[in-house]
Design a protein around this motif. Structure first.
Motif, PDB file in Angstrom:
ATOM      1  N   ASN A  12       0.810  -1.203   0.000  1.00  0.00           N
ATOM      2  CA  ASN A  12       0.000   0.000   0.000  1.00  0.00           C
ATOM      3  C   ASN A  12       0.848   1.260   0.000  1.00  0.00           C
ATOM      4  O   ASN A  12       1.665   1.471   0.864  1.00  0.00           O
ATOM      5  N   TYR A  14      -0.572   4.833  -0.779  1.00  0.00           N
ATOM      6  CA  TYR A  14      -1.445   5.946  -1.189  1.00  0.00           C
ATOM      7  C   TYR A  14      -0.592   7.202  -1.259  1.00  0.00           C
ATOM      8  O   TYR A  14       0.178   7.495  -0.353  1.00  0.00           O
ATOM      9  N   THR A  61     -12.992   1.871  -1.066  1.00  0.00           N
ATOM     10  CA  THR A  61     -12.086   3.026  -0.860  1.00  0.00           C
ATOM     11  C   THR A  61     -12.923   4.284  -0.640  1.00  0.00           C
ATOM     12  O   THR A  61     -12.796   5.274  -1.354  1.00  0.00           O
ATOM     13  N   GLY A  63     -13.108   6.657   1.594  1.00  0.00           N
ATOM     14  CA  GLY A  63     -12.670   7.906   2.226  1.00  0.00           C
ATOM     15  C   GLY A  63     -13.530   8.203   3.443  1.00  0.00           C
ATOM     16  O   GLY A  63     -13.900   7.293   4.196  1.00  0.00           O
ATOM     17  N   ASP A  84     -12.236   1.484   3.773  1.00  0.00           N
ATOM     18  CA  ASP A  84     -11.071   2.283   3.388  1.00  0.00           C
ATOM     19  C   ASP A  84      -9.894   1.764   4.202  1.00  0.00           C
ATOM     20  O   ASP A  84     -10.070   1.235   5.308  1.00  0.00           O
ATOM     21  N   ILE A  85      -8.698   1.950   3.685  1.00  0.00           N
ATOM     22  CA  ILE A  85      -7.517   1.470   4.391  1.00  0.00           C
ATOM     23  C   ILE A  85      -7.148   2.377   5.575  1.00  0.00           C
ATOM     24  O   ILE A  85      -6.452   1.956   6.492  1.00  0.00           O
ATOM     25  N   MET A 110     -10.279  -1.735   5.719  1.00  0.00           N
ATOM     26  CA  MET A 110      -9.928  -2.875   4.871  1.00  0.00           C
ATOM     27  C   MET A 110      -9.001  -2.392   3.755  1.00  0.00           C
ATOM     28  O   MET A 110      -9.107  -1.232   3.345  1.00  0.00           O
ATOM     29  N   ASN A 111      -8.165  -3.267   3.284  1.00  0.00           N
ATOM     30  CA  ASN A 111      -7.263  -2.939   2.181  1.00  0.00           C
ATOM     31  C   ASN A 111      -7.807  -3.552   0.893  1.00  0.00           C
ATOM     32  O   ASN A 111      -7.993  -4.769   0.818  1.00  0.00           O
ATOM     33  N   ALA A 112      -8.046  -2.718  -0.091  1.00  0.00           N
ATOM     34  CA  ALA A 112      -8.597  -3.205  -1.362  1.00  0.00           C
ATOM     35  C   ALA A 112      -7.679  -4.206  -2.055  1.00  0.00           C
ATOM     36  O   ALA A 112      -8.115  -4.952  -2.924  1.00  0.00           O
ATOM     37  N   ARG A 129     -15.160   5.209  -6.366  1.00  0.00           N
ATOM     38  CA  ARG A 129     -14.665   6.375  -7.107  1.00  0.00           C
ATOM     39  C   ARG A 129     -13.211   6.577  -6.728  1.00  0.00           C
ATOM     40  O   ARG A 129     -12.862   6.483  -5.551  1.00  0.00           O
ATOM     41  N   TYR A 130     -12.390   6.859  -7.690  1.00  0.00           N
ATOM     42  CA  TYR A 130     -10.947   7.020  -7.486  1.00  0.00           C
ATOM     43  C   TYR A 130     -10.297   5.723  -7.010  1.00  0.00           C
ATOM     44  O   TYR A 130      -9.427   5.748  -6.137  1.00  0.00           O
TER      45      TYR A 130
HETATM   46  C1  LIG Z   1      -8.918  10.091  -3.463  1.00  0.00           C
HETATM   47  S1  LIG Z   1      -9.570   9.324  -2.041  1.00  0.00           S
HETATM   48  C2  LIG Z   1     -11.231   8.957  -2.598  1.00  0.00           C
HETATM   49  C3  LIG Z   1     -12.241   8.690  -1.509  1.00  0.00           C
HETATM   50  C4  LIG Z   1     -13.673   8.477  -2.019  1.00  0.00           C
HETATM   51  N1  LIG Z   1     -13.763   7.285  -2.841  1.00  0.00           N
HETATM   52  C5  LIG Z   1     -14.165   9.671  -2.791  1.00  0.00           C
HETATM   53  O1  LIG Z   1     -14.446   9.546  -3.973  1.00  0.00           O
HETATM   54  O2  LIG Z   1     -14.273  10.747  -2.205  1.00  0.00           O
HETATM   55  C6  LIG Z   1      -8.794   7.771  -2.052  1.00  0.00           C
HETATM   56  C7  LIG Z   1      -9.083   6.925  -0.826  1.00  0.00           C
HETATM   57  O3  LIG Z   1      -8.566   5.617  -1.070  1.00  0.00           O
HETATM   58  C8  LIG Z   1      -8.051   5.121   0.148  1.00  0.00           C
HETATM   59  N2  LIG Z   1      -7.114   4.032  -0.184  1.00  0.00           N
HETATM   60  C9  LIG Z   1      -5.886   4.132  -0.741  1.00  0.00           C
HETATM   61  N3  LIG Z   1      -5.341   2.922  -0.904  1.00  0.00           N
HETATM   62  C10 LIG Z   1      -6.265   2.034  -0.451  1.00  0.00           C
HETATM   63  C11 LIG Z   1      -6.290   0.616  -0.353  1.00  0.00           C
HETATM   64  N4  LIG Z   1      -5.266  -0.119  -0.752  1.00  0.00           N
HETATM   65  N5  LIG Z   1      -7.376   0.025   0.185  1.00  0.00           N
HETATM   66  C12 LIG Z   1      -8.427   0.758   0.613  1.00  0.00           C
HETATM   67  N6  LIG Z   1      -8.460   2.099   0.546  1.00  0.00           N
HETATM   68  C13 LIG Z   1      -7.385   2.734   0.016  1.00  0.00           C
HETATM   69  C14 LIG Z   1      -7.415   6.327   0.805  1.00  0.00           C
HETATM   70  O4  LIG Z   1      -7.253   6.145   2.186  1.00  0.00           O
HETATM   71  C15 LIG Z   1      -8.432   7.432   0.448  1.00  0.00           C
HETATM   72  O5  LIG Z   1      -9.394   7.574   1.446  1.00  0.00           O
END
Ligand SMILES: C[S@@+](CC[C@H](N)C(=O)[O-])C[C@H]1O[C@@H](n2cnc3c(N)ncnc32)[C@H](O)[C@@H]1O
Length: 291
Positions: A12, A14, A61, A63, A84-85, A110-112, A129-130
């Motif tokens: 991971n 981010y 994920t 957020g 979200d992680i 959780m980790n995606a 999203r994202y």
């Molecule tokens: C750009 S933000 C988007 C949040 C939300 N989906 C939105 O559209 O507002 C990216 C999110 O992905 C999470 N993230 C990053 N790597 C991740 C992973 N491996 N597993 C789960 N979440 C993750 C980050 O902690 C962050 O909250």
């Protein structure tokens, strides 16, 4: 003695490490983007009818949980979950659900990149999203895992961007180029040149590879040009975004701190110009798991 990292920890990365500031930014961003792009499921003219037969929905994920909280508020019959992680994001989201008395909203850390802690065929709608935060090589297996937890007849819905807007500001455009170059080096997105993220056109492919059928597309545009309702909030969001990205962009070697600071100063002025124009396009692609 060294401690062996968990397999998921080592993977991971981010690109924003200041999760406190990122949380605050995402809360604001969700408000303005959701409103400016037409709500939670803007591709459906009758959202309520689409959601009516569903029992469970997930935001991967998630957020700080804006999509989940909105869905849970709008559709009390629906159990809406998010993961979200980042522990802080999940604590914030669970607190919002509690304070808002949304018993049908819940969140887990959780980790995606790991096998997800949900049963097979569990959700009627899996949203993300994202998901672009996932590194390039992991995409097929992450989408396959989302497919596993989707019910037959259920939907996977992915929303991505090619860049964070096309604008008339030279400083913003230069900053965007630097960010996209950093993404390419950091294994984010699929563009061979770093011209864009190169991800939206691949979404139908990933969904099809996972087994989805009836793949559809929709692309709302957020106009945050000078004089629009979204202008001030989006400008603020993206200025903070680029600030939080500085360690990532400097770290992969695509820019120096001095260069980024100068671009920030120029952006401050250019984004306030009377003739400033900006479009931010979101690409939503969704597909169905066969019954
Ligand atoms: C750009 S933000 C988007 C949040 C939300 N989906 C939105 O559209 O507002 C990216 C999110 O992905 C999470 N993230 C990053 N790597 C991740 C992973 N491996 N597993 C789960 N979440 C993750 C980050 O902690 C962050 O909250």
């Amino acid at each position: 003695m060294t401690t062996k990292p968990e397999p998921s920890e080592s993977e991971n990365r981010y690109f924003i490490t200041d999760s406190h500031a990122e949380l605050a930014r995402l809360v604001e961003q969700e408000r303005v983007i959701s409103k400016a792009s037409g709500g939670r499921l803007p591709e459906h003219t009758d959202q309520a009818a689409f959601v009516a037969p569903f029992q469970r929905a997930l935001d991967a994920t998630c957020g700080p949980g804006g999509w989940v909280l909105e869905m849970a508020r709008a559709y009390p019959h629906l159990q809406v979950m998010g993961f979200d992680i980042d522990e802080q994001m999940i604590e914030y989201a669970n607190t919002q659900a509690r304070v808002g008395k949304l018993e049908n909203a819940s969140f887990q850390v959780m980790n995606a990149l790991d096998p997800l802690d949900y049963p097979d065929n569990f959700f009627d709608l899996v949203n993300a999203r994202y998901l672009s935060v996932i590194q390039r090589p992991a995409w097929p297996r992450v989408v396959q895992e989302l497919y596993r937890i989707t019910k037959p007849g259920g939907f996977i819905r992915l929303t991505e961007i090619e860049d964070d807007s096309v604008t008339t500001s030279p400083a913003f455009e230069r900053m965007m180029v630097i960010f996209l170059q950093a993404c390419r080096i950091g294994d984010i997105g699929f563009s061979p040149t770093g011209r864009s993220l190169g991800l939206p056109p691949r979404l139908p492919y990933f969904l099809r590879q996972a087994g989805c059928i009836n793949i559809q597309k929709y692309a709302p545009i957020v106009d945050w040009s000078a004089g629009t309702e979204a202008h001030a909030t989006v400008a603020q969001d993206l200025k903070i975004f680029f600030r939080l990205l500085q360690p990532f962009m400097i770290g992969v070697g695509v820019a120096t701190e001095e260069e980024l600071e100068q671009l920030h100063r120029d952006m401050e002025i250019e984004l306030r110009a009377e003739d400033f124009c900006a479009f931010w396009t979101f690409f939503t692609v969704w597909g169905q798991k066969p019954r």
